[in-house]
Scaffold this motif. Sequence first.
Motif, PDB file in Angstrom:
ATOM      1  N   SER A 199       5.172  10.047  -9.205  1.00 14.50           N
ATOM      2  CA  SER A 199       5.305   8.635  -8.836  1.00 14.50           C
ATOM      3  C   SER A 199       4.046   8.076  -8.187  1.00 14.50           C
ATOM      4  O   SER A 199       4.003   6.899  -7.832  1.00 14.50           O
ATOM      5  CB  SER A 199       6.494   8.444  -7.878  1.00 14.50           C
ATOM      6  N   TYR A 200       3.039   8.912  -7.984  1.00 12.74           N
ATOM      7  CA  TYR A 200       1.779   8.427  -7.405  1.00 12.74           C
ATOM      8  C   TYR A 200       1.196   7.316  -8.275  1.00 12.74           C
ATOM      9  O   TYR A 200       1.199   7.415  -9.509  1.00 12.74           O
ATOM     10  CB  TYR A 200       0.753   9.562  -7.324  1.00 12.74           C
ATOM     11  N   ALA A 201       0.688   6.287  -7.614  1.00 13.41           N
ATOM     12  CA  ALA A 201      -0.014   5.233  -8.350  1.00 13.41           C
ATOM     13  C   ALA A 201      -1.269   5.822  -8.987  1.00 13.41           C
ATOM     14  O   ALA A 201      -1.879   6.767  -8.468  1.00 13.41           O
ATOM     15  CB  ALA A 201      -0.376   4.090  -7.408  1.00 13.41           C
ATOM     16  N   LYS A 202      -1.665   5.277 -10.119  1.00 13.19           N
ATOM     17  CA  LYS A 202      -2.841   5.776 -10.824  1.00 13.19           C
ATOM     18  C   LYS A 202      -4.117   5.362 -10.086  1.00 13.19           C
ATOM     19  O   LYS A 202      -4.093   4.545  -9.165  1.00 13.19           O
ATOM     20  CB  LYS A 202      -2.850   5.246 -12.250  1.00 13.19           C
ATOM     21  N   ALA A 203      -5.224   5.936 -10.526  1.00 14.76           N
ATOM     22  CA  ALA A 203      -6.508   5.668  -9.871  1.00 14.76           C
ATOM     23  C   ALA A 203      -6.873   4.188  -9.916  1.00 14.76           C
ATOM     24  O   ALA A 203      -7.524   3.668  -9.002  1.00 14.76           O
ATOM     25  CB  ALA A 203      -7.604   6.507 -10.531  1.00 14.76           C
ATOM     26  N   ASP A 204      -6.442   3.476 -10.991  1.00 14.11           N
ATOM     27  CA  ASP A 204      -6.762   2.045 -11.100  1.00 14.11           C
ATOM     28  C   ASP A 204      -5.789   1.165 -10.327  1.00 14.11           C
ATOM     29  O   ASP A 204      -5.862  -0.065 -10.384  1.00 14.11           O
ATOM     30  CB  ASP A 204      -6.793   1.620 -12.566  1.00 14.11           C
ATOM     31  N   LEU A 248      -0.484  10.385  -0.506  1.00 11.43           N
ATOM     32  CA  LEU A 248       0.842   9.809  -0.248  1.00 11.43           C
ATOM     33  C   LEU A 248       0.798   8.292  -0.130  1.00 11.43           C
ATOM     34  O   LEU A 248       1.813   7.619  -0.349  1.00 11.43           O
ATOM     35  CB  LEU A 248       1.430  10.414   1.041  1.00 11.43           C
ATOM     36  N   GLN A 249      -0.365   7.749   0.221  1.00 10.54           N
ATOM     37  CA  GLN A 249      -0.493   6.291   0.302  1.00 10.54           C
ATOM     38  C   GLN A 249      -0.198   5.624  -1.036  1.00 10.54           C
ATOM     39  O   GLN A 249       0.232   4.465  -1.081  1.00 10.54           O
ATOM     40  CB  GLN A 249      -1.901   5.915   0.757  1.00 10.54           C
ATOM     41  N   ARG A 250      -0.428   6.341  -2.130  1.00 10.95           N
ATOM     42  CA  ARG A 250      -0.179   5.765  -3.451  1.00 10.95           C
ATOM     43  C   ARG A 250       1.293   5.455  -3.674  1.00 10.95           C
ATOM     44  O   ARG A 250       1.637   4.568  -4.452  1.00 10.95           O
ATOM     45  CB  ARG A 250      -0.674   6.734  -4.536  1.00 10.95           C
ATOM     46  N   LEU A 251       2.157   6.208  -2.986  1.00 10.48           N
ATOM     47  CA  LEU A 251       3.595   5.953  -3.127  1.00 10.48           C
ATOM     48  C   LEU A 251       4.016   4.661  -2.436  1.00 10.48           C
ATOM     49  O   LEU A 251       5.094   4.128  -2.718  1.00 10.48           O
ATOM     50  CB  LEU A 251       4.395   7.128  -2.558  1.00 10.48           C
ATOM     51  N   LEU A 252       3.200   4.156  -1.530  1.00 12.03           N
ATOM     52  CA  LEU A 252       3.517   2.898  -0.852  1.00 12.03           C
ATOM     53  C   LEU A 252       3.447   1.714  -1.804  1.00 12.03           C
ATOM     54  O   LEU A 252       3.932   0.631  -1.492  1.00 12.03           O
ATOM     55  CB  LEU A 252       2.546   2.674   0.321  1.00 12.03           C
ATOM     56  N   GLU A 253       2.848   1.913  -2.966  1.00 14.82           N
ATOM     57  CA  GLU A 253       2.735   0.857  -3.963  1.00 14.82           C
ATOM     58  C   GLU A 253       3.837   0.926  -5.008  1.00 14.82           C
ATOM     59  O   GLU A 253       3.833   0.175  -5.975  1.00 14.82           O
ATOM     60  CB  GLU A 253       1.358   0.954  -4.636  1.00 14.82           C
ATOM     61  N   SER A 254       4.787   1.841  -4.827  1.00 21.03           N
ATOM     62  CA  SER A 254       5.884   2.004  -5.784  1.00 21.03           C
ATOM     63  C   SER A 254       6.731   0.739  -5.871  1.00 21.03           C
ATOM     64  O   SER A 254       6.859  -0.026  -4.906  1.00 21.03           O
ATOM     65  CB  SER A 254       6.770   3.185  -5.368  1.00 21.03           C
ATOM     66  N   ASP A 255       7.323   0.517  -7.043  1.00 20.34           N
ATOM     67  CA  ASP A 255       8.216  -0.634  -7.228  1.00 20.34           C
ATOM     68  C   ASP A 255       9.589  -0.395  -6.609  1.00 20.34           C
ATOM     69  O   ASP A 255      10.368  -1.336  -6.437  1.00 20.34           O
ATOM     70  CB  ASP A 255       8.390  -0.920  -8.729  1.00 20.34           C
TER      71      ASP A 255
END
Length: 427
Positions: A199-204, A248-255
Motif C-alpha cells: 500500500s506504500y505510495a509510489k516514488a512519484d 511509513l509516511q507513504r501510507l499517510l497518502e492512502s485513499d
Amino acid sequence: MPRNKKKNRGGQHGAVQPFSDEDASIETLSHCSSFSDTTSVADEGGETNEDSAQEDFQYKLKGFIDSTVDKSAKTRQGALDGLKTAMATRILYEFISERRMTITDSIERCLKKGKGEEQRAAASLACLLCIQLGSGIESEEVFKTLKPIFKNILADGSANIQARQAVATSLGLCTLVAEDDILDVQATMECFENLFTRSYAKADGTCPSISPQMSQLHTNSLRSWALLLTICSSSQLKDILQKHLLKLQRLLESDDVNMRIAAGETIALLFELARDIDSDFEFDGWDELCDKLNALATDCNKHRAKTDKRKQRSVFRDVLKAVEEGAFQSETIRFGTERMNIDSWVRKRTYDAFREFVGSGMNYHLQANEFIRDVFELGPPMLVDSATMKAMKISRFERHLHNSAAFKARTKARSKFRDKRVDVGEF
C-alpha cells in the motif's frame, strides 16, 4: 510472548457459570460477584441451583464443541460463535484446558475446510483460546499447530479475503501471547510487512490501485505488525526504524482513512519506542513528516466524507503531539473497584488488540484474567466479598436519577452557551 517458561494461566478458575448469548452485555460487576464469591449464587437459589446451572452451562459448551464438526456449515458457524462469546465473557481455564486439543483440532478443521465467515470465526476463536490459556506451554502447543495454517492463508492470494483479514489480526495477537522465540516473532512480522508495504505510495507520489477489502487486509497487517513492535528488542527496533520509519509516511497518502489512521498511530508508536531507547532521537525527515501530519489533522478536503475527516483529525492531532512533543492523551479505564491508565502508545496498541477480541468482556478480563492483568501490570486479581459488591451496586432507579440529573445539567449548560452566541441578524 518471548519470555521464560513460567506458566501463566488465564485467570482464577472457580466454578463455571451459566452462559447465554445475551451475557456479553452484562455489567462487569455481575461477573465479579461470582468470580470473587461463589457463595453469592447459593444465597439466592441454594447450592442445588448453582450445581444445576453449572452442569447446564458445561453441557451447552460441550454441545458447541461437538457441533464444530457438524456437516452443516451453518451449525458449525453457530457453534464457533457460541464458543467465542463464552470465552470472551467468562474465565474457563479448567474446562478449556481439559479439551484444548479437541478445540484446536476443530479450529484447524474449520480453517482448512471452511469458507469465509466460518474461517473468520475460527481464527477469532483461536485467539480467544490463547487468551484463556495465557502464556505457557499449553498456548504454545495450540499456536504451534495453528501458525502454519495462519501463514498459509495469509500468503495465499486465492484464499477468501475475509479469512485473510481475520487471520492477519489473530496471528498478531496469538504471536504476542504464545510465541516463545523472538526470531519467530521477527519472521511473522516479515509476513505482515510483505502485505502492508504493497500500500506504500509510489516514488512519484501516486497511490497504488487497491480494492477496499484488500486495503483492509493491509491495514490489519499493519496493526498486527505494530502490536509486535511492542515486544521487539532494542537492536531490532533500531533496524526497523532505519528501514521503515521514512517509508511509513507513504501510507499517510492512502485513499483509505483506516489505513491513514493505522499508519499515523504506528508512526507515533515508533517515535515513542525510539525515544525510550534514545531520549535525543532525531529523524531526518522530521519537518516533512510534521507537515503531513498537520495537514491530516486539519484536513478539509471536500471529496472526503465528514465522518472520515472528523475521525482522522481527532487521531492525527494526537499523533502530531506525539511526534513533536512526545505527548500522549492519557485515558483511564475503570473496572470494578480498580482503574488502569492508558498512558502510552504501547499500552494503547496492546489494549486495543485485546479489546478487539473480548469486546464488552474486556473489563471482566481485566479483573479476573491473570494473564491480561500480568500484561498490564495490574498484579494478582483482587478478591471482593459479597457485602462489598452489594454496596458497590446501585439500583436501576438510582441510575435513572443520576442519568436524568446529568441530562438536565448538560441541557442547561448548552442553553447558556446558546444564549451567549451573538445574534448577527440579517442586513
